[in-house]
Motif scaffolding. Structure first.
Motif, PDB file in Angstrom:
ATOM      1  N   PRO A  40      28.979  32.152  -7.790  1.00  0.00           N
ATOM      2  CA  PRO A  40      29.193  31.605  -6.787  1.00  0.00           C
ATOM      3  C   PRO A  40      30.261  30.540  -6.953  1.00  0.00           C
ATOM      4  CG  PRO A  40      27.170  30.661  -7.638  1.00  0.00           C
ATOM      5  CD  PRO A  40      27.540  32.057  -8.472  1.00  0.00           C
ATOM      6  N   LEU A  41      31.478  30.396  -6.043  1.00  0.00           N
ATOM      7  CA  LEU A  41      32.250  29.469  -6.223  1.00  0.00           C
ATOM      8  C   LEU A  41      31.943  27.865  -5.822  1.00  0.00           C
ATOM      9  CD1 LEU A  41      35.712  31.279  -5.037  1.00  0.00           C
ATOM     10  CD2 LEU A  41      34.592  30.844  -7.384  1.00  0.00           C
ATOM     11  N   SER A  42      32.013  26.844  -6.501  1.00  0.00           N
ATOM     12  CA  SER A  42      31.739  25.562  -6.028  1.00  0.00           C
ATOM     13  C   SER A  42      32.567  25.303  -4.662  1.00  0.00           C
ATOM     14  CB  SER A  42      31.994  24.733  -7.048  1.00  0.00           C
ATOM     15  OG  SER A  42      31.822  23.216  -6.482  1.00  0.00           O
ATOM     16  N   GLU A  43      31.881  24.628  -3.704  1.00  0.00           N
ATOM     17  CA  GLU A  43      32.470  24.025  -2.537  1.00  0.00           C
ATOM     18  C   GLU A  43      32.616  22.785  -2.375  1.00  0.00           C
ATOM     19  OE1 GLU A  43      30.270  25.633   0.693  1.00  0.00           O
ATOM     20  OE2 GLU A  43      30.662  27.877   0.221  1.00  0.00           O
ATOM     21  N   ASN A  44      32.499  22.057  -3.709  1.00  0.00           N
ATOM     22  CA  ASN A  44      32.555  20.448  -3.756  1.00  0.00           C
ATOM     23  C   ASN A  44      33.922  20.073  -3.400  1.00  0.00           C
ATOM     24  OD1 ASN A  44      32.903  17.967  -4.375  1.00  0.00           O
ATOM     25  ND2 ASN A  44      31.368  18.134  -6.279  1.00  0.00           N
ATOM     26  N   MET A  45      34.454  19.566  -2.427  1.00  0.00           N
ATOM     27  CA  MET A  45      35.912  19.241  -1.932  1.00  0.00           C
ATOM     28  C   MET A  45      36.237  18.109  -2.857  1.00  0.00           C
ATOM     29  SD  MET A  45      35.560  21.099   0.644  1.00  0.00           S
ATOM     30  CE  MET A  45      36.970  20.562   1.615  1.00  0.00           C
ATOM     31  N   SER A  46      35.449  17.349  -3.748  1.00  0.00           N
ATOM     32  CA  SER A  46      36.235  16.520  -4.829  1.00  0.00           C
ATOM     33  C   SER A  46      36.729  17.069  -5.866  1.00  0.00           C
ATOM     34  CB  SER A  46      35.361  15.477  -5.027  1.00  0.00           C
ATOM     35  OG  SER A  46      34.078  16.006  -5.786  1.00  0.00           O
ATOM     36  N   ILE A  47      36.522  18.639  -6.241  1.00  0.00           N
ATOM     37  CA  ILE A  47      36.947  19.084  -7.312  1.00  0.00           C
ATOM     38  C   ILE A  47      38.724  18.998  -7.335  1.00  0.00           C
ATOM     39  CG2 ILE A  47      37.116  21.183  -8.644  1.00  0.00           C
ATOM     40  CD1 ILE A  47      34.502  21.870  -7.477  1.00  0.00           C
ATOM     41  N   SER A  48      39.217  18.994  -8.617  1.00  0.00           N
ATOM     42  CA  SER A  48      40.652  18.770  -8.650  1.00  0.00           C
ATOM     43  C   SER A  48      41.237  20.205  -8.461  1.00  0.00           C
ATOM     44  CB  SER A  48      40.986  18.333 -10.126  1.00  0.00           C
ATOM     45  OG  SER A  48      42.422  18.511 -10.294  1.00  0.00           O
ATOM     46  N   LYS A  49      42.439  19.925  -7.595  1.00  0.00           N
ATOM     47  CA  LYS A  49      42.871  21.141  -7.199  1.00  0.00           C
ATOM     48  C   LYS A  49      43.793  21.968  -8.226  1.00  0.00           C
ATOM     49  CE  LYS A  49      42.305  20.385  -3.018  1.00  0.00           C
ATOM     50  NZ  LYS A  49      41.493  21.082  -2.007  1.00  0.00           N
ATOM     51  N   SER A  50      43.664  21.174  -9.384  1.00  0.00           N
ATOM     52  CA  SER A  50      44.201  22.122 -10.611  1.00  0.00           C
ATOM     53  C   SER A  50      43.297  22.964 -11.181  1.00  0.00           C
ATOM     54  CB  SER A  50      44.410  21.129 -11.913  1.00  0.00           C
ATOM     55  OG  SER A  50      43.275  20.247 -12.268  1.00  0.00           O
ATOM     56  N   TYR A  51      41.992  22.934 -11.006  1.00  0.00           N
ATOM     57  CA  TYR A  51      40.975  23.911 -11.350  1.00  0.00           C
ATOM     58  C   TYR A  51      41.186  25.237 -10.557  1.00  0.00           C
ATOM     59  CZ  TYR A  51      38.509  20.417 -13.789  1.00  0.00           C
ATOM     60  OH  TYR A  51      38.298  19.280 -14.649  1.00  0.00           O
ATOM     61  N   GLY A  52      41.508  26.320 -11.275  1.00  0.00           N
ATOM     62  CA  GLY A  52      41.621  27.676 -10.759  1.00  0.00           C
ATOM     63  C   GLY A  52      39.920  28.476 -10.273  1.00  0.00           C
ATOM     64  N   THR A  53      40.097  29.649 -10.065  1.00  0.00           N
ATOM     65  CA  THR A  53      38.656  30.216  -9.507  1.00  0.00           C
ATOM     66  C   THR A  53      37.810  30.333 -10.693  1.00  0.00           C
ATOM     67  OG1 THR A  53      40.081  31.881  -8.044  1.00  0.00           O
ATOM     68  CG2 THR A  53      37.909  32.334  -8.566  1.00  0.00           C
ATOM     69  N   ARG A  54      38.138  30.302 -11.968  1.00  0.00           N
ATOM     70  CA  ARG A  54      37.292  30.552 -13.278  1.00  0.00           C
ATOM     71  C   ARG A  54      36.443  29.483 -13.285  1.00  0.00           C
ATOM     72  NH1 ARG A  54      40.576  32.694 -16.211  1.00  0.00           N
ATOM     73  NH2 ARG A  54      39.949  34.693 -16.205  1.00  0.00           N
ATOM     74  N   HIS A  55      37.329  28.075 -13.088  1.00  0.00           N
ATOM     75  CA  HIS A  55      36.518  26.944 -13.225  1.00  0.00           C
ATOM     76  C   HIS A  55      35.567  26.565 -12.141  1.00  0.00           C
ATOM     77  CE1 HIS A  55      39.791  26.494 -16.258  1.00  0.00           C
ATOM     78  NE2 HIS A  55      39.077  25.569 -16.865  1.00  0.00           N
ATOM     79  N   ARG A  56      35.939  26.851 -10.944  1.00  0.00           N
ATOM     80  CA  ARG A  56      35.280  26.605  -9.886  1.00  0.00           C
ATOM     81  C   ARG A  56      33.976  27.448  -9.814  1.00  0.00           C
ATOM     82  NH1 ARG A  56      37.074  23.883  -5.522  1.00  0.00           N
ATOM     83  NH2 ARG A  56      39.154  23.160  -5.502  1.00  0.00           N
ATOM     84  N   ALA A  57      34.061  28.704 -10.363  1.00  0.00           N
ATOM     85  CA  ALA A  57      32.845  29.550 -10.569  1.00  0.00           C
ATOM     86  C   ALA A  57      31.874  28.885 -11.524  1.00  0.00           C
ATOM     87  CB  ALA A  57      33.221  31.152 -11.101  1.00  0.00           C
ATOM     88  N   ALA A  58      32.543  28.422 -12.672  1.00  0.00           N
ATOM     89  CA  ALA A  58      31.661  27.582 -13.647  1.00  0.00           C
ATOM     90  C   ALA A  58      30.955  26.522 -13.052  1.00  0.00           C
ATOM     91  CB  ALA A  58      32.571  27.248 -14.975  1.00  0.00           C
ATOM     92  N   LEU A  59      31.562  25.782 -12.334  1.00  0.00           N
ATOM     93  CA  LEU A  59      30.992  24.561 -11.680  1.00  0.00           C
ATOM     94  C   LEU A  59      29.844  25.126 -10.507  1.00  0.00           C
ATOM     95  CD1 LEU A  59      33.907  22.249 -11.075  1.00  0.00           C
ATOM     96  CD2 LEU A  59      32.185  21.846 -12.613  1.00  0.00           C
ATOM     97  N   GLY A  60      30.273  26.349  -9.841  1.00  0.00           N
ATOM     98  CA  GLY A  60      29.326  26.803  -8.872  1.00  0.00           C
ATOM     99  C   GLY A  60      28.132  27.160  -9.482  1.00  0.00           C
ATOM    100  N   ILE A  61      28.135  27.690 -10.464  1.00  0.00           N
ATOM    101  CA  ILE A  61      26.946  28.228 -11.046  1.00  0.00           C
ATOM    102  C   ILE A  61      25.937  27.009 -11.691  1.00  0.00           C
ATOM    103  CG2 ILE A  61      27.731  28.831 -13.450  1.00  0.00           C
ATOM    104  CD1 ILE A  61      24.990  30.797 -11.396  1.00  0.00           C
TER     105      ILE A  61
END
Length: 285
Positions: free
Chosen positions: A199-220
């Motif tokens: 699952p991808l993280s939906e945290n709005m404060s995450i840096s825009k420099s992070y791609g899908t892979r990093h958002r998935a890591a944060l999401g789980i």
């Protein structure tokens, strides 16, 4: 002194009597309100609620100014608005229920048997694979399970059930191979599945420099107590995600020290696995 005591008693009589049950209820309600506000702040619901707040403020203005026609219209659409509210917030409500179901408190009441053995050899193999993949800028996602079940995530991938080794991990994430896309799940010393969807993280404060892979890591890491090692395909940097936090590992020793925090002398996962905070504390000293 007697006068002071009588004055205090008279002041106390002005307040309603409270039992221990009332105190417990107040504490529970306060905690629930705090958790709801924290959940709203870190999700898309915050933006939607601001819009709803504007509508509510407009309705109060209509009441003050006695705009009866507008109030009649709002009254007629109130039922539809309640249904629309549930539909609009369906993703957020579902995520909140999933987090409640995977809560460690619930798992303490209903224990789930998990394979938790995670040895130092396994940690070393993951460290070696991560930095070898980083040298060639090969993207990777390695989810290390803890107490929370990852069966739903494993079902989205292909079953492996192989002993963790750097060679196997490197081969899985190699470009143009059938298993390179998606995440690998490690439970204990076993790679249980590959090509898993996270699952991808939906945290709005995450840096825009992070791609899908990093958002998935944060999401789980936001939904479970798992720990995820992520290798960037763009920069080759190795990072670790835990409890919604992402930390870049400067070298292999940093990652090895981080993973060693979840290994005890018996080779079992420790209960407290918040090694990112420990690593940050070490850096600050």
């Amino acid at each position: 002194m007697d006068g002071i005591i009588e004055y205090v008693k008279s002041c106390a009589s002005l307040f309603p009597r409270m039992s221990w049950g009332n105190v417990v209820e107040i504490v529970i309600i306060a905690i629930l309100i705090y958790l709801i506000l924290a959940w709203i702040k870190d999700s898309k619901a915050w933006v939607l609620l601001r819009g709803i707040g504007i509508i509510v403020a407009f309705i109060f203005l209509c009441v003050i100014l006695r705009l009866d026609t507008l109030l009649w219209i709002f009254g007629k659409i109130a039922t539809v608005a309640a249904v629309a509210f549930i539909v609009i917030f369906q993703p957020e409500l579902r995520k909140a229920l999933e987090q409640l179901g995977s809560n460690s408190l619930l798992q303490k009441l209903v224990p789930v048997q998990q394979q938790t053995g995670f040895t130092e050899k396994t940690a070393n193999e993951i460290v070696k694979a991560a930095f070898e993949l980083g040298k060639t800028r090969t993207g990777a996602l390695i989810v290390i399970g803890n107490k929370d079940s990852l069966e739903e995530i494993e079902r989205t991938g292909i079953k492996i059930d192989g002993v963790v080794s750097s060679q196997l991990l490197i081969n899985i994430f190699e470009h143009n191979t059938p298993l390179h896309d998606g995440a690998v799940v490690v439970r204990g010393n076993i790679i249980t599945a590959a090509t898993c969807y996270l699952p991808l993280s939906e945290n709005m404060s995450i840096s825009k420099s992070y791609g899908t892979r990093h958002r998935a890591a944060l999401g789980i890491s936001e939904e479970t107590d798992s720990i995820t090692v992520v290798v960037s395909e763009e920069t080759g940097k190795v990072s670790v995600s835990e409890k919604g936090k992402l930390t870049v590992m400067q070298d292999a020793e940093s990652l090895r020290a981080a993973l060693s925090e979840i290994v005890d002398v018996d080779g079992n996962n420790k209960k407290d696995t918040n090694f990112i905070d420990k690593l940050r504390n070490k850096k600050s000293k």
